[in-house]
Design a protein around this motif. Structure first.
Motif, PDB file in Angstrom:
ATOM      1  N   ASN A   6       3.283 -18.473  14.154  1.00  0.00           N
ATOM      2  CA  ASN A   6       2.176 -19.416  14.248  1.00  0.00           C
ATOM      3  C   ASN A   6       0.864 -18.644  14.116  1.00  0.00           C
ATOM      4  OD1 ASN A   6       0.430 -21.481  14.772  1.00  0.00           O
ATOM      5  ND2 ASN A   6       0.819 -21.517  16.948  1.00  0.00           N
ATOM      6  N   CYS A   7       0.295 -18.663  12.964  1.00  0.00           N
ATOM      7  CA  CYS A   7      -0.973 -17.969  12.706  1.00  0.00           C
ATOM      8  C   CYS A   7      -2.118 -18.903  13.072  1.00  0.00           C
ATOM      9  CB  CYS A   7      -1.044 -17.524  11.251  1.00  0.00           C
ATOM     10  SG  CYS A   7       0.217 -16.327  10.806  1.00  0.00           S
ATOM     11  N   ALA A   8      -2.308 -19.114  14.351  1.00  0.00           N
ATOM     12  CA  ALA A   8      -3.250 -20.112  14.862  1.00  0.00           C
ATOM     13  C   ALA A   8      -4.674 -19.911  14.350  1.00  0.00           C
ATOM     14  CB  ALA A   8      -3.228 -20.120  16.388  1.00  0.00           C
ATOM     15  N   ALA A   9      -5.175 -18.688  14.402  1.00  0.00           N
ATOM     16  CA  ALA A   9      -6.560 -18.443  13.980  1.00  0.00           C
ATOM     17  C   ALA A   9      -6.733 -18.703  12.489  1.00  0.00           C
ATOM     18  CB  ALA A   9      -6.974 -17.015  14.335  1.00  0.00           C
ATOM     19  N   LEU A  10      -5.771 -18.267  11.685  1.00  0.00           N
ATOM     20  CA  LEU A  10      -5.843 -18.495  10.245  1.00  0.00           C
ATOM     21  C   LEU A  10      -5.706 -19.979   9.929  1.00  0.00           C
ATOM     22  CD1 LEU A  10      -5.993 -17.517   7.339  1.00  0.00           C
ATOM     23  CD2 LEU A  10      -3.536 -17.039   7.454  1.00  0.00           C
ATOM     24  N   ASN A  11      -4.782 -20.671  10.574  1.00  0.00           N
ATOM     25  CA  ASN A  11      -4.611 -22.102  10.337  1.00  0.00           C
ATOM     26  C   ASN A  11      -5.857 -22.891  10.727  1.00  0.00           C
ATOM     27  OD1 ASN A  11      -2.050 -21.740   9.289  1.00  0.00           O
ATOM     28  ND2 ASN A  11      -1.052 -22.032  11.265  1.00  0.00           N
ATOM     29  N   GLN A  12      -6.485 -22.498  11.824  1.00  0.00           N
ATOM     30  CA  GLN A  12      -7.713 -23.169  12.248  1.00  0.00           C
ATOM     31  C   GLN A  12      -8.831 -22.928  11.227  1.00  0.00           C
ATOM     32  OE1 GLN A  12      -9.174 -22.028  16.110  1.00  0.00           O
ATOM     33  NE2 GLN A  12     -10.592 -23.718  16.196  1.00  0.00           N
ATOM     34  N   ALA A  13      -8.930 -21.688  10.732  1.00  0.00           N
ATOM     35  CA  ALA A  13      -9.948 -21.377   9.726  1.00  0.00           C
ATOM     36  C   ALA A  13      -9.710 -22.189   8.456  1.00  0.00           C
ATOM     37  CB  ALA A  13      -9.940 -19.880   9.418  1.00  0.00           C
ATOM     38  N   LYS A  14      -8.443 -22.304   8.040  1.00  0.00           N
ATOM     39  CA  LYS A  14      -8.125 -23.095   6.844  1.00  0.00           C
ATOM     40  C   LYS A  14      -8.505 -24.562   7.050  1.00  0.00           C
ATOM     41  CE  LYS A  14      -4.406 -20.343   4.877  1.00  0.00           C
ATOM     42  NZ  LYS A  14      -2.970 -20.294   4.534  1.00  0.00           N
ATOM     43  N   ALA A  15      -8.261 -25.083   8.236  1.00  0.00           N
ATOM     44  CA  ALA A  15      -8.584 -26.483   8.531  1.00  0.00           C
ATOM     45  C   ALA A  15     -10.081 -26.750   8.441  1.00  0.00           C
ATOM     46  CB  ALA A  15      -8.068 -26.860   9.921  1.00  0.00           C
ATOM     47  N   HIS A  16     -10.889 -25.705   8.654  1.00  0.00           N
ATOM     48  CA  HIS A  16     -12.341 -25.846   8.609  1.00  0.00           C
ATOM     49  C   HIS A  16     -12.949 -25.255   7.332  1.00  0.00           C
ATOM     50  CE1 HIS A  16     -11.528 -26.409  12.932  1.00  0.00           C
ATOM     51  NE2 HIS A  16     -12.520 -27.282  12.813  1.00  0.00           N
ATOM     52  N   GLY A  17     -12.090 -24.930   6.358  1.00  0.00           N
ATOM     53  CA  GLY A  17     -12.580 -24.384   5.094  1.00  0.00           C
ATOM     54  C   GLY A  17     -13.133 -22.980   5.199  1.00  0.00           C
ATOM     55  N   ALA A  18     -12.686 -22.224   6.200  1.00  0.00           N
ATOM     56  CA  ALA A  18     -13.226 -20.873   6.422  1.00  0.00           C
ATOM     57  C   ALA A  18     -12.154 -19.792   6.260  1.00  0.00           C
ATOM     58  CB  ALA A  18     -13.851 -20.785   7.810  1.00  0.00           C
ATOM     59  N   GLU A  19     -11.126 -20.067   5.439  1.00  0.00           N
ATOM     60  CA  GLU A  19     -10.054 -19.075   5.288  1.00  0.00           C
ATOM     61  C   GLU A  19     -10.537 -17.772   4.675  1.00  0.00           C
ATOM     62  OE1 GLU A  19      -9.402 -22.028   1.854  1.00  0.00           O
ATOM     63  OE2 GLU A  19      -9.931 -22.172   3.936  1.00  0.00           O
ATOM     64  N   LEU A  20     -11.692 -17.788   3.996  1.00  0.00           N
ATOM     65  CA  LEU A  20     -12.231 -16.548   3.440  1.00  0.00           C
ATOM     66  C   LEU A  20     -12.661 -15.564   4.528  1.00  0.00           C
ATOM     67  CD1 LEU A  20     -14.247 -17.758   0.318  1.00  0.00           C
ATOM     68  CD2 LEU A  20     -11.959 -16.761   0.420  1.00  0.00           C
ATOM     69  N   ASP A  21     -12.776 -16.025   5.765  1.00  0.00           N
ATOM     70  CA  ASP A  21     -13.072 -15.128   6.882  1.00  0.00           C
ATOM     71  C   ASP A  21     -11.946 -14.111   7.084  1.00  0.00           C
ATOM     72  OD1 ASP A  21     -15.402 -16.508   7.295  1.00  0.00           O
ATOM     73  OD2 ASP A  21     -14.709 -17.551   9.093  1.00  0.00           O
ATOM     74  N   PHE A  22     -10.776 -14.366   6.506  1.00  0.00           N
ATOM     75  CA  PHE A  22      -9.619 -13.483   6.642  1.00  0.00           C
ATOM     76  C   PHE A  22      -9.329 -12.713   5.358  1.00  0.00           C
ATOM     77  CE2 PHE A  22      -9.277 -16.437  10.061  1.00  0.00           C
ATOM     78  CZ  PHE A  22      -8.679 -15.730  11.081  1.00  0.00           C
ATOM     79  N   TRP A  23     -10.258 -12.755   4.404  1.00  0.00           N
ATOM     80  CA  TRP A  23     -10.053 -12.153   3.093  1.00  0.00           C
ATOM     81  C   TRP A  23     -11.095 -11.081   2.822  1.00  0.00           C
ATOM     82  CZ3 TRP A  23     -12.875 -12.193  -1.561  1.00  0.00           C
ATOM     83  CH2 TRP A  23     -12.158 -11.795  -2.688  1.00  0.00           C
ATOM     84  N   ALA A  24     -10.647  -9.924   2.301  1.00  0.00           N
ATOM     85  CA  ALA A  24     -11.519  -8.831   1.852  1.00  0.00           C
ATOM     86  C   ALA A  24     -12.473  -8.345   2.939  1.00  0.00           C
ATOM     87  CB  ALA A  24     -12.276  -9.225   0.590  1.00  0.00           C
ATOM     88  N   ASN A  25     -11.970  -8.140   4.128  1.00  0.00           N
ATOM     89  CA  ASN A  25     -12.779  -7.642   5.244  1.00  0.00           C
ATOM     90  C   ASN A  25     -12.739  -6.117   5.305  1.00  0.00           C
ATOM     91  OD1 ASN A  25     -13.618 -10.152   6.425  1.00  0.00           O
ATOM     92  ND2 ASN A  25     -11.495 -10.451   7.034  1.00  0.00           N
TER      93      ASN A  25
END
Length: 80
Positions: A6-25
């Motif tokens: 359960n990738c809760a933080a990533l799923n929550q970010a995707k639900a809010h259109g912020a999945e790029l917060d987990f990309w290219a950091n």
């Protein structure tokens, strides 16, 4: 390591259109708890090699995969 969970933080970010917060950091961000973990603090030096690496989050102790993309740039335009 089992990176499927359960990738809760990533799923929550995707639900809010912020999945790029987990990309290219500059440092890996846990998809479970959302915490950023610095390579030097965790002796994760292997993450500097291109490819996919499995790690355990030091904050929530859950496993996840980190994909590393390497790019090099060299300049010699400034010469004495």
């Amino acid at each position: 390591m089992n990176a499927v969970s359960n990738c809760a933080a990533l799923n929550q970010a995707k639900a809010h259109g912020a999945e790029l917060d987990f990309w290219a950091n500059p440092a890996p961000r846990c998809p479970h708890c959302g915490k950023t973990s610095h390579i030097s603090d965790n002796d994760w030096w292997r993450l500097y090699e291109e490819g996919t690496h499995d790690v355990a989050c030091p904050s929530c102790d859950q496993d996840f995969s980190v994909r590393t993309s390497v790019s090099y740039s060299f300049s010699t335009d400034q010469q004495p």
